[in-house]
Design a protein around this motif. Structure first.
Motif, PDB file in Angstrom:
ATOM      1  N   ALA C  68      46.453  51.904  38.099  1.00  0.00           N
ATOM      2  CA  ALA C  68      47.022  53.124  38.675  1.00  0.00           C
ATOM      3  C   ALA C  68      46.088  53.738  39.707  1.00  0.00           C
ATOM      4  CB  ALA C  68      47.320  54.129  37.564  1.00  0.00           C
ATOM      5  N   TYR C  69      44.821  53.890  39.338  1.00  0.00           N
ATOM      6  CA  TYR C  69      43.872  54.504  40.271  1.00  0.00           C
ATOM      7  C   TYR C  69      43.603  53.597  41.458  1.00  0.00           C
ATOM      8  CZ  TYR C  69      42.807  58.633  37.502  1.00  0.00           C
ATOM      9  OH  TYR C  69      42.898  59.829  36.842  1.00  0.00           O
ATOM     10  N   GLY C  70      43.536  52.270  41.191  1.00  0.00           N
ATOM     11  CA  GLY C  70      43.310  51.349  42.299  1.00  0.00           C
ATOM     12  C   GLY C  70      44.393  51.488  43.349  1.00  0.00           C
ATOM     13  N   THR C  71      45.644  51.467  42.900  1.00  0.00           N
ATOM     14  CA  THR C  71      46.753  51.600  43.836  1.00  0.00           C
ATOM     15  C   THR C  71      46.764  52.983  44.465  1.00  0.00           C
ATOM     16  OG1 THR C  71      48.029  50.103  42.438  1.00  0.00           O
ATOM     17  CG2 THR C  71      49.252  51.392  44.047  1.00  0.00           C
ATOM     18  N   GLY C  72      46.556  54.006  43.647  1.00  0.00           N
ATOM     19  CA  GLY C  72      46.599  55.371  44.148  1.00  0.00           C
ATOM     20  C   GLY C  72      45.516  55.668  45.158  1.00  0.00           C
ATOM     21  N   ILE C  73      44.298  55.231  44.848  1.00  0.00           N
ATOM     22  CA  ILE C  73      43.185  55.486  45.770  1.00  0.00           C
ATOM     23  C   ILE C  73      43.402  54.734  47.069  1.00  0.00           C
ATOM     24  CG2 ILE C  73      40.715  55.075  46.133  1.00  0.00           C
ATOM     25  CD1 ILE C  73      40.264  55.779  43.215  1.00  0.00           C
ATOM     26  N   GLY C  90      45.134  47.605  43.150  1.00  0.00           N
ATOM     27  CA  GLY C  90      45.218  48.029  41.755  1.00  0.00           C
ATOM     28  C   GLY C  90      45.039  46.836  40.830  1.00  0.00           C
ATOM     29  N   LEU C  91      45.706  45.742  41.177  1.00  0.00           N
ATOM     30  CA  LEU C  91      45.581  44.512  40.378  1.00  0.00           C
ATOM     31  C   LEU C  91      44.138  44.026  40.370  1.00  0.00           C
ATOM     32  CD1 LEU C  91      48.636  42.206  41.099  1.00  0.00           C
ATOM     33  CD2 LEU C  91      47.770  42.959  38.888  1.00  0.00           C
ATOM     34  N   GLY C  92      43.511  44.105  41.532  1.00  0.00           N
ATOM     35  CA  GLY C  92      42.132  43.657  41.621  1.00  0.00           C
ATOM     36  C   GLY C  92      41.209  44.463  40.718  1.00  0.00           C
ATOM     37  N   ALA C  93      41.414  45.783  40.703  1.00  0.00           N
ATOM     38  CA  ALA C  93      40.585  46.630  39.841  1.00  0.00           C
ATOM     39  C   ALA C  93      40.809  46.264  38.377  1.00  0.00           C
ATOM     40  CB  ALA C  93      40.928  48.106  40.072  1.00  0.00           C
ATOM     41  N   ALA C  94      42.071  46.058  37.996  1.00  0.00           N
ATOM     42  CA  ALA C  94      42.374  45.706  36.612  1.00  0.00           C
ATOM     43  C   ALA C  94      41.771  44.348  36.257  1.00  0.00           C
ATOM     44  CB  ALA C  94      43.883  45.683  36.399  1.00  0.00           C
ATOM     45  N   LEU C  95      41.820  43.423  37.221  1.00  0.00           N
ATOM     46  CA  LEU C  95      41.250  42.097  37.003  1.00  0.00           C
ATOM     47  C   LEU C  95      39.758  42.205  36.700  1.00  0.00           C
ATOM     48  CD1 LEU C  95      41.456  38.971  37.185  1.00  0.00           C
ATOM     49  CD2 LEU C  95      40.950  39.182  39.603  1.00  0.00           C
ATOM     50  N   LEU C  96      39.090  42.990  37.514  1.00  0.00           N
ATOM     51  CA  LEU C  96      37.653  43.194  37.321  1.00  0.00           C
ATOM     52  C   LEU C  96      37.377  43.756  35.934  1.00  0.00           C
ATOM     53  CD1 LEU C  96      35.373  42.686  39.326  1.00  0.00           C
ATOM     54  CD2 LEU C  96      35.284  45.137  39.736  1.00  0.00           C
TER      55      LEU C  96
END
Lengths: 294, 405, 316
Positions: C68-73, C90-96
């Motif tokens: 959520a934050y990845g996409t939002g930011i 957002g996906l990338g942040a979640a992946l990390l």
């Protein structure tokens, strides 16, 4: 960094001790229940809240704090007996996570029911006159009531220790915490023991609630944060280890108190950081047994 | 059931439901005001107050024929103090219940989420939450109105009063989240500007009721005034613990806001001599004539006087009605323009007005002091009114500071 | 009837699209349908980890929040212009998050694993709360403007509830198809072997720690995608996205629907959200209702709605 005067620091340590005592009461119950029944009791926080709420009503009706202090934990313990017998026992033999999930649902029900019965506004629990005011400890003034909490908890812990060490029932409970299968193999009626242990655990949670109520106020959500902290205490001490629950509770009480003093912003997560560090270094907590549901 | 029958029925159902145009009735039927508020959770007492205020407003409107001749309904939804839930409830109120207006929101973060939905759906929103951001860019919009006070106004007002009346050496304890931080910042700024000293500013995590860790330190510093920015249940826990450490006799305690619901919950012994700001207190009916009918209506219907949040929702509902009548429409832009062109109003506590650049309501506020045991009057006479601070645009940030103009 | 159920079992992705194509008209209002899809996706990821691999996580909010934050930011602060890029971030942040947190959490099992997942989620919550310049702190991240959907040759604006629903259906549908692939693969079979008896799976020669890690990463990706979609839906990311109550909700939804079944997560999400929507109008005591319902399910319907349904049909 605030000026560190020895007096202020000492007062902080005492505050940490009081906090630690509340954690210990909660952690012991959780640890006993987990050790013996491998049940993660998510409703422990709700039982803590009930202790304060029931205590409030008893205080209202009898006017005696002593009565409330004795009766509230007993009543919450009774509820614990009911919960074990009718809600958790049927789940024996099923998926290992079922009691956890059930008690999670139970916590929602208990908290909401409390709101319906006692209203949405929090309750004011006042300690008796005799315990209001502060005591001069030499290096600082410390609220009398908090010293009372320390004393009561210590007494209860001693009583519990005597029960577990010196009685036959206590022996079976301790053995069961270590090796539930073996105890069953030896022919003990585990059902009765679970019944008792869950009741004791619930009673201890209720006691913690009514002790904490006059310090922090009583409101329906009071169990919500403390239950997570209590789980951390148990996990750090080692699930199933009573000594672990005591040591860990006291240590974490100090850690939280001192962090609030030196770095207030970190106070919220220092509990989790501690847990993460302990779990990554010592897999089963400080005193836990390896292999006991690792 | 036969497969063919099922398919036919399903198709028919889909066809019927797929024409929302048939269900939407424009320009007839009741005017609906949606109100999301935290009916469950720690602020439930304030939410109940809000609910009652809104009901009084709606009753008053319907007694006079409603809005534009149509009956007024208010629909309450529990936002559980959570932004996602608040947003979802707002969407439901707009899409399913076809509300033409939204009034409400108590917690600042929930109100932001509500505002996002009303902006998207082009529905007029009157916020009753105390927030500095809602009337500033980028959150605000031409159809976002802010009825309640905000931290800037309350802390400037109360801060100034404290310096002038209680003392210049302060210690501030504040909840570490937006509202607390904003109040703390403004209190510090006000204190400095008026030549005082802030000996220390202690944050604590919102909702964590353990203050004893901080209190010995504060006592040692010997401030003249302890300023407590502790909302909700924290307020009671904080005052209790401060009292147990004996601090009540050592220093004065003041808060940017006092809430009548918590005065009741905590009791006169706890709140004896505590100072705070407030937007509305029912005993004002002694000096303000329009207040009298508001209090009487509340006593008659609910057996209790209206409180601070009830006042906000009452005012919000009446303003929505006034705007709609002026604009002869429930369209958000038209109502908003009408309110900006006719900004002044006085429903129950004296003159209020909307500032044009940011749709901010300016209103009088008061300093009150908790009455001790034995001095309270009846169930709700819990505070003395000490001073009035008239509405003043200089108490808030300027339009430019908020990103307008 | 049994044949129908079997057919559904063989073509889950197709059935998914058919059902959800008409779904918005079955529920009281459109954005509820979108919410069901998004939370269904969230539960889908959790189900992969818990229902299929047997790992109970208390920290799902971390990956939902990262998404959520990845996409939002990306949209609000970095002013990224493309919808796909924002979702991708957002996906990338979640992946990390899945990679790093998963690595640490999976070093332990059982309740210890669960508590570690909670610890990391709380850590993220704290960080999100205090990094207010990036996340908006406890006021939430606002200023998210949803760009139009860009497909080859088209730019479709997503303002209307209906348009946004079908966009969400497209994305979630792709995720569902991906899940089908995962479960049908040998990897999927090993996951279930691990759930049944981890030691035995090791004895068979599988590197279960690597497989668990991979499952964890998939779980994080699904949760992150769901979080990202919700950021677009609400145009605000509240700090509660990272709160443990979000983690608790996905547990309830999955169990209500049926852990370890393919459609369980969506059935559970639909049941939970539609029930919440209707009950909240009648009473404020929604937690009491859902708590009691949940307890009844654990006691009497442990396989959840969908699980019991297909179990019952298969037996006859």
């Amino acid at each position: 960094m605030p000026d560190v005067s020895l007096a202020a620091l000492a007062a902080q340590v005492f505050t940490g001790l009081v906090l630690g005592m509340i954690y210990v009461l909660l952690a012991i119950g959780l640890s006993l229940i987990f050790g013996l029944m491998t049940v993660v009791n998510f409703s422990h926080g709700a039982l803590y809240m009930l202790g304060a709420y029931v205590g409030f009503t008893l205080l209202r009706f009898t006017g005696s704090f002593a009565t409330a202090l004795v009766l509230a934990p007993l009543l919450v313990g009774l509820l614990g007996l009911f919960v074990e017998r009718f809600l958790i026992r049927p789940l024996y033999g099923r998926r290992p996570d079922d009691p956890l999930l059930l008690t999670f649902g139970l916590s929602l029900v208990v908290v909401e029911t409390a709101r319906l019965i006692w209203g949405k506004i929090g309750l004011t629990l006042d300690p008796p006159r005799a315990l209001a005011g502060a005591v001069n400890l030499g290096f600082t003034y410390f609220p009398t009531y908090r010293l009372f909490v320390i004393a009561v908890t210590a007494l209860v812990l001693v009583g519990l220790w005597l029960f577990l060490e010196k009685t036959n029932v206590g022996l079976v409970i301790r053995a069961g915490s270590r090796d539930p299968l073996m105890v069953r193999a030896l022919g003990f009626d585990v059902g009765r023991i679970w019944f008792l242990v869950f009741g004791i655990g619930a009673g201890l949670a209720g006691l913690a609630g009514i002790l904490a109520g006059p310090m922090r106020g009583a409101y329906a959500e009071m169990g919500v944060t403390i239950i997570i902290e209590s789980f951390v205490v148990v996990v750090v001490g080692g699930m199933g280890s009573l000594l672990g629950a005591v040591v860990s509770g006291l240590i974490i009480g100090q850690i939280v108190s001192l962090t609030t003093f030196f770095a207030p912003k970190l106070a919220e997560i220092v509990v989790f950081i501690t847990m993460a560090i302990v779990l990554l270094l010592r897999p089963s907590g400080l005193f836990g047994e390896a292999g006991l549901l690792e | 059931m036969h497969r063919r029958t099922f398919v036919k029925t399903a198709a028919a159902a889909a066809a019927t439901l797929g024409f929302p145009g048939v269900l939407r009735a424009q320009g007839a039927g009741p005017v609906r005001i949606g109100m999301p508020l935290p009916l469950t959770g720690p602020f439930a007492a304030l939410a109940k107050d809000m609910q009652q205020g809104a009901v009084l407003g709606v009753d008053e409107l319907n007694a006079k024929g409603g809005i534009l001749g149509r009956k007024v309904e208010v629909l309450f939804r529990d936002d559980q103090l959570k932004p996602q839930v608040g947003a979802q409830r707002t969407q439901e109120l707009i899409e399913k219940e076809q509300c033409q207006f939204i009034v409400g929101g108590l917690a600042a973060h929930v109100q932001m989420a509500i505002n996002e939905q009303t902006k998207k759906a082009k529905i007029l929103y009157v916020s009753t939450s105390q927030s500095d951001e809602i009337s500033a860019k980028p959150d605000t919009s031409p159809i976002t109105f802010h009825e309640a006070l905000n931290p800037t106004i309350t802390s400037r007002t109360v801060g100034k009063w404290i310096i002038e009346n209680l003392g210049k050496r302060w210690w501030i304890v504040y909840a570490d989240y937006a509202w607390g931080k904003q109040n703390n910042a403004v209190l510090n700024e006000t204190n400095k500007k008026l030549g005082g000293t802030v000996l220390g500013s202690t944050p604590y995590p919102l909702g964590s009721a353990e203050f004893s860790a901080h209190l010995p330190k504060i006592q040692a510093a010997k401030p003249e005034v302890l300023v407590s920015v502790t909302p909700g249940a924290d307020n009671i826990a904080f005052l209790k613990q401060a009292a147990s450490f004996g601090m009540r006799s050592q220093m004065k305690i003041a808060q940017p806001l006092l809430w009548i619901s918590y005065l009741k919950e905590g009791g006169p012994e706890l709140y004896d001599g505590i100072y705070g700001g407030i937007n509305w207190y029912w005993e004002l009916q002694d000096t303000i004539p329009t207040a009298r009918k508001f209090v009487e209506a509340s006593m008659k219907k609910f057996n209790m006087p209206p409180g601070d949040y009830g006042a906000y929702s009452y005012s919000g509902v009446l303003e929505v009605a006034r705007g709609a009548e002026l604009a002869k429409s429930t369209d958000a832009d038209k109502v908003a323009d009408a309110l900006r062109k006719n900004p002044q109003y006085d429903h129950f506590k004296g003159k209020q007005w909307w500032r044009a650049c940011d749709n901010k309501s300016f209103q009088d506020m008061w300093i009150v002091k908790g009455r001790g045991p034995g001095k309270t009057k009846g169930e709700w006479g819990l505070a003395d009114v000490i001073a009035k601070v008239p509405a003043n645009e200089e108490l808030d940030r300027t339009c430019a500071e908020k990103g307008h103009a | 009837m049994r044949a129908a159920v079997a057919w559904v079992g063989r073509h889950p992705v197709l059935c998914f699209f058919v059902v959800f194509a008409i779904f918005p008209w079955v529920v009281p209002y459109k954005s509820l349908a979108t919410q069901v899809l998004i939370y269904g996706l969230f539960a889908l990821g959790f189900n992969l980890l818990y229902g299929y691999t047997g790992l109970l996580s208390f920290g799902s909010a971390a990956y939902w929040g990262l998404g959520a934050y990845g996409t939002g930011i990306a949209l609000a602060k970095l002013k990224v212009g493309s919808l796909w890029v924002a979702l991708g971030m957002g996906l990338g942040a979640a992946l990390l998050g899945g990679l790093v947190f998963g690595f640490f959490c999976l070093r332990r099992r059982g309740i210890y694993f669960a508590m570690l997942t909670l610890a990391f989620a709380q850590l993220l919550y704290f960080v999100g709360f205090h990094l207010a310049d990036w996340t908006g702190g406890d006021d939430g991240l606002r200023g998210i403007a949803v760009p139009p959907l860009t497909l080859p040759g088209l730019a479709i604006p997503l303002e209307r509830s209906v348009s946004f629903y079908y966009f969400t259906l497209l994305v979630v549908g792709l995720a569902v198809a991906a899940l089908k692939r995962i479960l049908d693969s040998p990897f999927g079979a090993v996951l279930q072997a691990i759930r049944e008896n981890a030691d035995r799976a090791t004895a068979c020669g599988y590197d279960i720690s690597r497989i668990k890690h991979l499952s964890f990463v998939f779980y994080a990706l699904f949760a992150g995608l769901a979080g990202g979609l919700d950021a677009l839906r609400l145009t605000v990311v509240p700090i509660e996205s990272l709160h443990w109550s979000t983690s608790g909700q996905v547990v309830i939804m999955t169990l209500l629907g049926g852990a370890g079944t393919f459609f369980g997560p969506f059935v559970g999400a639909a049941a939970f959200l539609v029930l919440e929507d209707s009950i909240s109008v009648i009473t404020e005591s929604w937690p009491l209702v859902i708590g009691a319902v949940f307890m009844l399910f654990v006691l009497f319907l442990p396989r959840g709605i969908w699980g019991t349904l297909i179990g019952g049909l298969q037996r006859r």
